[in-house]
Design an enzyme around this catalytic site. Structure first.
Site, PDB file in Angstrom:
ATOM      1  N   ASN A   1       0.828  -1.201   0.000  1.00  0.00           N
ATOM      2  CA  ASN A   1       0.000   0.000   0.000  1.00  0.00           C
ATOM      3  C   ASN A   1       0.866   1.257   0.000  1.00  0.00           C
ATOM      4  O   ASN A   1       0.387   2.344  -0.283  1.00  0.00           O
ATOM      5  CB  ASN A   1      -0.941   0.023   1.220  1.00  0.00           C
ATOM      6  CG  ASN A   1      -0.214  -0.173   2.524  1.00  0.00           C
ATOM      7  OD1 ASN A   1       0.447  -1.182   2.710  1.00  0.00           O
ATOM      8  ND2 ASN A   1      -0.304   0.783   3.423  1.00  0.00           N
TER       9      ASN A   1
ATOM     10  N   GLN B   1      -4.717  -4.172  -1.586  1.00  0.00           N
ATOM     11  CA  GLN B   1      -4.363  -3.274  -2.704  1.00  0.00           C
ATOM     12  C   GLN B   1      -4.158  -4.054  -4.006  1.00  0.00           C
ATOM     13  O   GLN B   1      -3.778  -3.467  -5.022  1.00  0.00           O
ATOM     14  CB  GLN B   1      -3.104  -2.460  -2.364  1.00  0.00           C
ATOM     15  CG  GLN B   1      -3.243  -1.576  -1.132  1.00  0.00           C
ATOM     16  CD  GLN B   1      -4.211  -0.404  -1.305  1.00  0.00           C
ATOM     17  OE1 GLN B   1      -4.707  -0.114  -2.409  1.00  0.00           O
ATOM     18  NE2 GLN B   1      -4.507   0.290  -0.217  1.00  0.00           N
TER      19      GLN B   1
ATOM     20  N   CYS C   1      -3.313   5.172   7.364  1.00  0.00           N
ATOM     21  CA  CYS C   1      -3.274   4.634   8.734  1.00  0.00           C
ATOM     22  C   CYS C   1      -1.952   4.979   9.407  1.00  0.00           C
ATOM     23  O   CYS C   1      -1.918   5.362  10.564  1.00  0.00           O
ATOM     24  CB  CYS C   1      -3.440   3.122   8.721  1.00  0.00           C
ATOM     25  SG  CYS C   1      -4.963   2.632   7.934  1.00  0.00           S
TER      26      CYS C   1
ATOM     27  N   GLY D   1     -13.716  -3.761   0.967  1.00  0.00           N
ATOM     28  CA  GLY D   1     -14.643  -3.169   0.002  1.00  0.00           C
ATOM     29  C   GLY D   1     -14.302  -1.761  -0.443  1.00  0.00           C
ATOM     30  O   GLY D   1     -14.426  -1.420  -1.613  1.00  0.00           O
TER      31      GLY D   1
HETATM   32  N1  PLP Z   1      -4.211  -3.781   4.252  1.00  0.00           N
HETATM   33  C1  PLP Z   1      -3.803  -2.867   3.360  1.00  0.00           C
HETATM   34  C2  PLP Z   1      -2.682  -3.211   2.437  1.00  0.00           C
HETATM   35  C3  PLP Z   1      -4.424  -1.624   3.284  1.00  0.00           C
HETATM   36  O1  PLP Z   1      -4.012  -0.729   2.384  1.00  0.00           O
HETATM   37  C4  PLP Z   1      -5.486  -1.347   4.185  1.00  0.00           C
HETATM   38  C5  PLP Z   1      -6.134  -0.019   4.183  1.00  0.00           C
HETATM   39  O2  PLP Z   1      -5.557   0.975   3.837  1.00  0.00           O
HETATM   40  C6  PLP Z   1      -5.887  -2.341   5.091  1.00  0.00           C
HETATM   41  C7  PLP Z   1      -5.219  -3.539   5.100  1.00  0.00           C
HETATM   42  C8  PLP Z   1      -7.005  -2.113   6.058  1.00  0.00           C
HETATM   43  O3  PLP Z   1      -8.252  -2.172   5.390  1.00  0.00           O
HETATM   44  P1  PLP Z   1      -9.562  -1.667   6.122  1.00  0.00           P
HETATM   45  O4  PLP Z   1      -9.601  -0.190   5.975  1.00  0.00           O
HETATM   46  O5  PLP Z   1     -10.683  -2.357   5.395  1.00  0.00           O
HETATM   47  O6  PLP Z   1      -9.489  -2.100   7.535  1.00  0.00           O
END
Ligand code: PLP
Length: 376
Positions: A146, A176, A319, A197
């Site tokens: 990501n 991703q 995040c 989603g």
């Molecule tokens: N894993 C990856 C590679 C992500 O990019 C993200 C969100 O940015 C997530 C997990 C987490 O997804 P969610 O927002 O559905 O918890």
């Protein structure tokens, strides 16, 4: 507005909104109810599961809906390492929803090993295999980073770690990657695969976990026994149908050839900026995410200057931005100056060439302003 932060989240497709409206107004019933409305709601879930399973090339009963990919990843790590015997191996570039879970297990005293990543954010296969041994029971490596958009060859990695111990459970975070590159779990041979989603035009708050029927797996959330006893909690019917509706739309619009062309334009425009580093430039990438850094700038300032001009860009994972710095880019070996200036552009299937050219022009002008300290 030009929106180029689709890896953080996407605008919700009209088709998904229509599906949500239909469920919330007409098919609002509890899918566990046995009268016609409930049966209809259950059928909607089943149809959505079949649609999404066909995209992953798995059987519908191998796909479980969750509240988000963070939950899918927590489930995978905690229950994939079920017996808590032996060791687990995790890629050093994982999203925090895998990385922090693994760290938590390590804090509790379990044998958790982190594999090194290279400068493109890809897991280093030699490092992964050097920390994997006959006592390894669980491995987690993300499919697409990501942070950099680089694609790990999860089929090859699955094969290589299973050669060390065929009982290893291999999990890939496919958030991703889903619909952006080959995400067939049949071809990759992974045991667990997480998707979300809102990265393909559905609303936030719906995810799924593929669990191979070849493995035995335990629930993480207990209660009323929904999702075939594997994930309790009344199903998010509107989110589930929206997930399938959005995924269908995304797949219909996605054109890998066009994305490749857009990427050439993007790279060409970025390279006009002085002292610009494109991260993972030569690595295999989906083309949906491009990270770069202009030395001597601060990404949060550039991001906000661009936003003032209607150009929305990312700066690494939304995040990780809460924690400051960037764990993945720092693991990948970048110095503080490069990390400070790191920005991320992420496309959608509908991104236009003109939008990319305009966005990079705005970014370039703001970089120049900031470097010349001529803000305001
Ligand atoms: N894993 C990856 C590679 C992500 O990019 C993200 C969100 O940015 C997530 C997990 C987490 O997804 P969610 O927002 O559905 O918890």
């Amino acid at each position: 507005m030009i929106y180029l932060d689709n890896a953080a989240t996407m605008p919700v497709y009209k088709e998904a909104v229509e599906a949500i409206n239909q469920v919330l107004t007409a098919d609002f019933y509890n899918p566990s109810s046995t009268y016609p409305g409930g049966i209809r709601a259950k059928k909607l879930i089943s149809e959505a599961r079949t649609t999404l399973a066909s995209m992953l090339e798995c059987r519908p009963e191998e796909l479980y809906f969750t509240s988000c990919a963070t939950e899918s990843n927590n489930w995978a790590v905690n229950c994939g390492f079920r017996n808590k015997k032996g060791n687990i191996v995790v890629g050093g570039g994982e999203h925090s929803s895998v990385y922090e879970c693994a760290k938590e297990l390590k804090n509790k005293g379990f044998d958790v090993r982190f594999a090194k990543i290279d400068s493109s954010g890809l897991v280093n296969a030699d490092s992964l295999l050097s920390v994997t041994d006959r006592n390894t029971c669980f491995v987690s490596v993300m499919h697409v980073s990501n942070e950099t958009g680089a694609i790990n060859d999860i089929a090859a990695l699955t094969k290589a770690v299973k050669a060390k111990n065929p009982k290893i459970i291999f999990h890939a975070d496919g958030v991703q990657a889903f619909l952006k590159t080959d995400c067939s779990v049949k071809r990759s041979g992974v045991d667990l695969y997480s998707i979300s989603g809102h990265k393909t035009g559905a609303p936030k708050g719906i995810g799924a976990l593929f669990v191979s029927s070849k493995m035995s797996f335990r629930p993480f959330i207990f209660g009323g026994g929904q999702e075939n006893g594997m994930r309790s909690g009344t199903e998010n019917v509107s989110g589930i149908v929206a997930f399938a509706a959005a995924a269908k739309k995304y797949r219909e619009l996605f054109d890998a050839g066009r994305i490749k062309e857009l990427n050439s334009v993007l790279l060409c425009e970025l390279k006009k900026i002085e002292r610009m580093t494109v991260i993972a430039e030569t690595a295999p990438r989906t083309g949906m995410i491009t990270s770069f850094s202009a030395a001597g700038t601060k990404s949060e300032i550039i991001q906000s200057m661009c936003a003032d001009e209607g150009v929305i860009i990312g700066r690494g994972s939304a995040c990780s931005s809460r924690h400051g710095g960037n764990r993945v880019l720092s693991e990948a070996g970048f110095d503080a100056r490069t990390i400070d200036g790191a920005l991320r552009l992420s496309l959608s299937p509908e991104t236009q060439k003109e939008e990319i050219i305009k966005a990079v022009a705005v970014i370039a002008a703001n970089i120049e302003k900031l470097r010349g300290n001529r803000i305001g």
